[in-house]
Design a protein around this motif. Sequence first.
Motif, mmCIF file in Angstrom:
data_model
loop_
_atom_site.group_PDB
_atom_site.id
_atom_site.type_symbol
_atom_site.label_atom_id
_atom_site.label_comp_id
_atom_site.label_asym_id
_atom_site.label_seq_id
_atom_site.Cartn_x
_atom_site.Cartn_y
_atom_site.Cartn_z
ATOM 1 N N GLN A 159 0.823 -1.217 0.000
ATOM 2 C CA GLN A 159 0.000 0.000 0.000
ATOM 3 C C GLN A 159 0.860 1.272 0.000
ATOM 4 N N ASN A 160 2.162 1.085 -0.297
ATOM 5 C CA ASN A 160 3.100 2.211 -0.370
ATOM 6 C C ASN A 160 3.230 2.953 0.962
ATOM 7 N N ARG A 161 3.123 2.206 2.056
ATOM 8 C CA ARG A 161 3.258 2.805 3.383
ATOM 9 C C ARG A 161 4.499 2.304 4.127
ATOM 10 N N TYR A 162 5.394 1.633 3.419
ATOM 11 C CA TYR A 162 6.580 1.071 4.060
ATOM 12 C C TYR A 162 7.749 1.138 3.091
ATOM 13 N N LYS A 163 8.889 1.613 3.583
ATOM 14 C CA LYS A 163 10.096 1.691 2.774
ATOM 15 C C LYS A 163 10.947 0.453 3.036
ATOM 16 N N LEU A 164 11.347 -0.204 1.982
ATOM 17 C CA LEU A 164 12.114 -1.444 2.116
ATOM 18 C C LEU A 164 13.452 -1.214 2.814
ATOM 19 N N THR A 165 13.829 -2.155 3.687
ATOM 20 C CA THR A 165 15.163 -2.151 4.277
ATOM 21 C C THR A 165 16.132 -2.732 3.252
ATOM 22 N N VAL A 166 17.398 -2.777 3.592
ATOM 23 C CA VAL A 166 18.408 -3.233 2.641
ATOM 24 C C VAL A 166 18.381 -4.753 2.444
ATOM 25 N N SER A 167 17.735 -5.487 3.329
ATOM 26 C CA SER A 167 17.720 -6.945 3.256
ATOM 27 C C SER A 167 17.237 -7.458 1.905
ATOM 28 N N GLU A 168 17.916 -8.479 1.382
ATOM 29 C CA GLU A 168 17.488 -9.088 0.115
ATOM 30 C C GLU A 168 16.108 -9.731 0.227
ATOM 31 N N ARG A 169 15.705 -10.076 1.448
ATOM 32 C CA ARG A 169 14.367 -10.650 1.656
ATOM 33 C C ARG A 169 13.303 -9.648 1.216
ATOM 34 N N GLU A 170 13.585 -8.373 1.468
ATOM 35 C CA GLU A 170 12.653 -7.317 1.083
ATOM 36 C C GLU A 170 12.978 -6.750 -0.292
ATOM 37 N N GLN A 171 14.255 -6.474 -0.534
ATOM 38 C CA GLN A 171 14.636 -5.854 -1.798
ATOM 39 C C GLN A 171 14.283 -6.733 -3.003
#
Length: 272
Positions: A99-111
């Motif tokens: 929902q565009n309410r969270y900025k991804l951390t550097v982790s490859e799990r998220e990126q």
Amino acid sequence: MTFIKTIFTFLITLLLATTTFGQEFKQKTKILLIGTIHFETPHLDVHELKTDDFLAPKRQKELEELTEILKRTNADKVMIEKPFNQQRQVDSLYNAYSQNRYKLTVSEREQIGFRLAKKLNLKHINCVDKFYGMKHDSLVSVTAKEKNQLYLFSELGTTAKSLMQEIDGIVKQNSITEILRYINKNELLQKNLSLYLKYYAKIGAGENYIGAEAVSDWYLRNLAIYSNVITQINSKDKYVILIFGQGHIPILKHLLQNNDDFEVVDVNSALK
């Protein structure tokens, strides 16, 4: 009586033929195992890569390119290296990101994982990790000293350092897609697994087998991950993508290749 017997035989034959036909044409779930480096360098491994900045614009562009390629698979599920018991927290973060309410951390799990799942319009991302500590490590050191096997640690360290330097060179000179192609080659996967099988397994052999028990810790974790993977896949899933640390892939690949419910997809063919 003969007629009834003939009908019965026919029905049994038909049942067996139908069952055999169903088995031969049962749809296998395609599963793509993507071994990665850890973008955030979590400092959990004895031998680990010192990564660069994956939040830099160049790397972010490469991540977009990678996930656009993977989007073509139309995967039904994306699975990541997060503990199974953290599913609720991950669901919350992924929903916020969707929902565009969270900025991804550097982790490859998220990126890679979150980014790809969103492109695939998935409602959910699957957590399949299970952490088992290497509980025999301290005893391995003691046994190695007692049995004059400390040279194995020296050889292991030299081999691991050489492997890390090789991968580091690839990371510095290539895009993320090219890095993943390289580190998922069978040769590199075998080199990683050999750190356990070639060195650790020898320690204490013939007496307490503590080295073999230490290797079994690593296999146990991967067997638990495998269990989580196969129980979260159903018959409707045609394609699944698993994103995990490269060191896990050789064992997970072996396990899934020997389960006839699955067809393991070659990374290089998927990343063309």
